[in-house]
Write an enzyme that holds these catalytic residues in place. Structure first.
Site, mmCIF file in Angstrom:
data_model
loop_
_atom_site.group_PDB
_atom_site.id
_atom_site.type_symbol
_atom_site.label_atom_id
_atom_site.label_comp_id
_atom_site.label_asym_id
_atom_site.label_seq_id
_atom_site.Cartn_x
_atom_site.Cartn_y
_atom_site.Cartn_z
ATOM 1 N N SER A 1 -6.315 10.452 0.502
ATOM 2 C CA SER A 1 -6.416 11.670 1.307
ATOM 3 C C SER A 1 -5.743 11.492 2.658
ATOM 4 O O SER A 1 -5.442 12.478 3.346
ATOM 5 C CB SER A 1 -7.885 12.032 1.516
ATOM 6 O OG SER A 1 -8.545 11.072 2.340
ATOM 7 N N GLU B 1 -15.075 4.611 -0.336
ATOM 8 C CA GLU B 1 -15.283 3.431 0.500
ATOM 9 C C GLU B 1 -16.675 2.833 0.332
ATOM 10 O O GLU B 1 -16.918 1.686 0.708
ATOM 11 C CB GLU B 1 -15.057 3.789 1.977
ATOM 12 C CG GLU B 1 -16.051 4.792 2.536
ATOM 13 C CD GLU B 1 -15.552 5.442 3.804
ATOM 14 O OE1 GLU B 1 -16.283 5.409 4.796
ATOM 15 O OE2 GLU B 1 -14.427 5.980 3.805
ATOM 16 N N ARG C 1 -9.759 -3.021 -5.185
ATOM 17 C CA ARG C 1 -11.195 -3.237 -5.064
ATOM 18 C C ARG C 1 -11.906 -3.269 -6.412
ATOM 19 O O ARG C 1 -12.921 -3.956 -6.558
ATOM 20 C CB ARG C 1 -11.814 -2.163 -4.160
ATOM 21 C CG ARG C 1 -11.530 -2.406 -2.685
ATOM 22 C CD ARG C 1 -12.100 -1.332 -1.799
ATOM 23 N NE ARG C 1 -11.991 -1.729 -0.383
ATOM 24 C CZ ARG C 1 -12.168 -0.907 0.638
ATOM 25 N NH1 ARG C 1 -12.447 0.368 0.428
ATOM 26 N NH2 ARG C 1 -12.054 -1.355 1.876
ATOM 27 N N ARG D 1 0.837 -1.199 0.000
ATOM 28 C CA ARG D 1 0.000 0.000 0.000
ATOM 29 C C ARG D 1 0.874 1.251 0.000
ATOM 30 O O ARG D 1 1.943 1.293 0.638
ATOM 31 C CB ARG D 1 -0.956 -0.013 1.195
ATOM 32 C CG ARG D 1 -1.902 -1.196 1.157
ATOM 33 C CD ARG D 1 -2.923 -1.149 2.261
ATOM 34 N NE ARG D 1 -3.868 -0.047 2.062
ATOM 35 C CZ ARG D 1 -4.858 0.236 2.907
ATOM 36 N NH1 ARG D 1 -5.010 -0.500 4.010
ATOM 37 N NH2 ARG D 1 -5.687 1.243 2.673
#
Length: 446
Positions: free
Chosen positions: A184, A331, A362, A137
């Site tokens: 963010s 999300e 995702r 990540r």
């Protein structure tokens, strides 16, 4: 808590046999809980975090702060407001941060990004490690920004975990440019600790589109509530520039709102089954991205009303496709995609290219799993194109991603035979989800 299936087990997603009618009390917000913990740990005096989320991510945050010397006492306490309200509360007792210490971030973006700036304020070495996925990540923007501000960090040139922050007990701070187009959280990470930097901080975002702006607004509001002075684009400052003035943070009494994003699967159940779900304590004003569910799911066929009992959401059983930019509320994408796969028309979900770097990719995961059940989902440059098709049962893989697991459960309401792989991953932010889901379907929560 009831027993949760082991990661290797397949959980049969229960189909709905009629309209859902339930009241579902959603646990506290992870985003608010973990920001509150950081701000309280950096304050000049003790504070309280009430109704915190107790989940894997929040426990990782609390344990990491404890490892650096912060006192966190978990208790049941009455509100300081003098009313009769009681509930779980954490008393945060700030202390001089120190190492050596090891921080386990798990796969929590808030922990891996919010705590390296905190660690620069510790006296001693703080090592950060986590789950294998955490190594993949993005973290390089935070690492490089902290070095620009005066930190010493050893990451062997990876720009990712694992790494060691060589804390010097303080950080100079100043002006820094970052590209936060992947998350963010890069901005929030620097802002949260900035009041403790000698010069504060001026963060300039210089990349492409900045996603999840509500989360930055949440950070700013919580900083101001703790006594920090923050200048933002919304308050008349330059576009994509945030300034935090150095100064002491106040110990506050913070009540954590319900996690509105985690209300999504339960609201989806009402939409899909033509039922009604009530979510108590839904705030009338909030910076949580999950508040956008009211508009999104209304456009997809439901209706909602804010009442004294909470948010009352009702579906008709008819689901419409949607063309929506989810850049600020990425999300919510897995849940919206799950509902869209059951709709009566096509959907286009846009503005969420950054989801490729979340707990899993995702966009690829949703495409693979919905198509594996007979759907027709196509990845686009910045999102998904979903053409509803008759779906069939099968295994729905979660990729250790809590929102993939709840998306699979949503599809399982209307498609018999959906088996969720590793539903236990929902413990990341929604502890005991299988029990909550079963109670909703049985009406036990009503």
């Amino acid at each position: 808590m009831t027993d949760t299936p082991a990661p290797s087990a397949l959980w049969p997603a229960p189909p709905a046999d009629g309209p859902v009618r339930a009241t579902v009390t959603v646990p506290g917000s992870k985003s608010v809980t973990n920001r509150a913990l950081v701000l309280a740990a950096l304050s000049a005096e003790p504070g309280w975090v009430r109704r915190p989320l107790r989940s894997r991510d929040s426990q990782l945050m609390a344990d990491s702060l404890r490892a650096m010397g912060v006192g966190i006492e978990e208790t049941v306490s009455s509100s300081s407001a003098g009313d009769s309200e009681t509930g779980e509360a954490w008393r945060i007792i700030p202390a001089a941060l120190h190492g050596p210490a090891t921080v386990d971030v798990g796969n929590a973006g808030t922990v891996m990004r919010f705590l390296p700036p905190v660690a620069t304020l510790a006296a001693g070495d703080i090592r950060f490690d986590g789950d294998p996925r955490s190594y993949e990540r993005p973290l390089g923007e935070v690492i490089n920004a902290l070095r620009t501000l005066g930190a010493r960090i050893d990451d062997d040139g990876r720009g990712a975990l694992p790494l060691t922050v060589h804390g010097g007990g303080a950080l100079e701070g100043g002006t820094v440019e970052i590209d936060a187009s992947n998350s963010s959280q890069f901005v929030s990470a620097l802002l949260l600790s900035a009041p403790r930097f000698n010069q504060g901080v001026e963060v300039r975002h210089v990349g492409g589109n900045l996603p999840s702006m509500p989360h930055i607004r949440m950070t700013v509001e919580m900083l101001r509530a703790a006594g920090a002075q923050v200048d933002t684009p919304e308050s008349g400052g330059e576009k994509n520039v945030w300034r935090v003035t150095p100064g002491a943070l106040l110990g506050r009494d913070m009540v954590v709102e319900p996690d509105l994003s985690n209300a999504q699967p339960f609201m989806a159940a009402a939409l899909i089954t033509g039922g009604t779900v009530t979510i108590p304590d839904w705030p009338r004003r909030t910076t949580q991205p999950g508040d956008a569910l009211r508009a999104i799911f209304t456009e997809m066929g439901g209706s909602c009303e804010l009442t004294d009992a909470g948010l009352v959401f009702t579906g008709t059983g008819k689901i419409h496709g949607i063309d929506v930019d989810l850049g600020d509320v990425g999300e919510l994408t897995p849940g919206v995609a799950a509902v869209a796969a059951l709709a009566d028309s096509e959907s286009v979900l846009r503005g969420v290219q950054h989801l490729r770097m979340h707990e899993t990719d995702r966009l690829a995961a949703l495409t693979a799993e919905i198509n594996g059940l007979g759907g027709e989902v196509t990845e686009t440059a910045d999102g998904l194109h979903i053409r509803p098709r008759p779906l069939r049962g099968g295994t729905f893989h979660t990729y250790d991603d809590h929102r993939m697991a709840t998306a699979g459960a949503v599809i399982g309401l209307a498609v018999p035979g959906v088996m969720i792989e590793n539903v236990a991953t929902t413990a990341k932010t929604l502890p005991d989800f299988p029990r909550m889901w079963a109670e909703m379907l049985s009406g036990a929560g009503a």
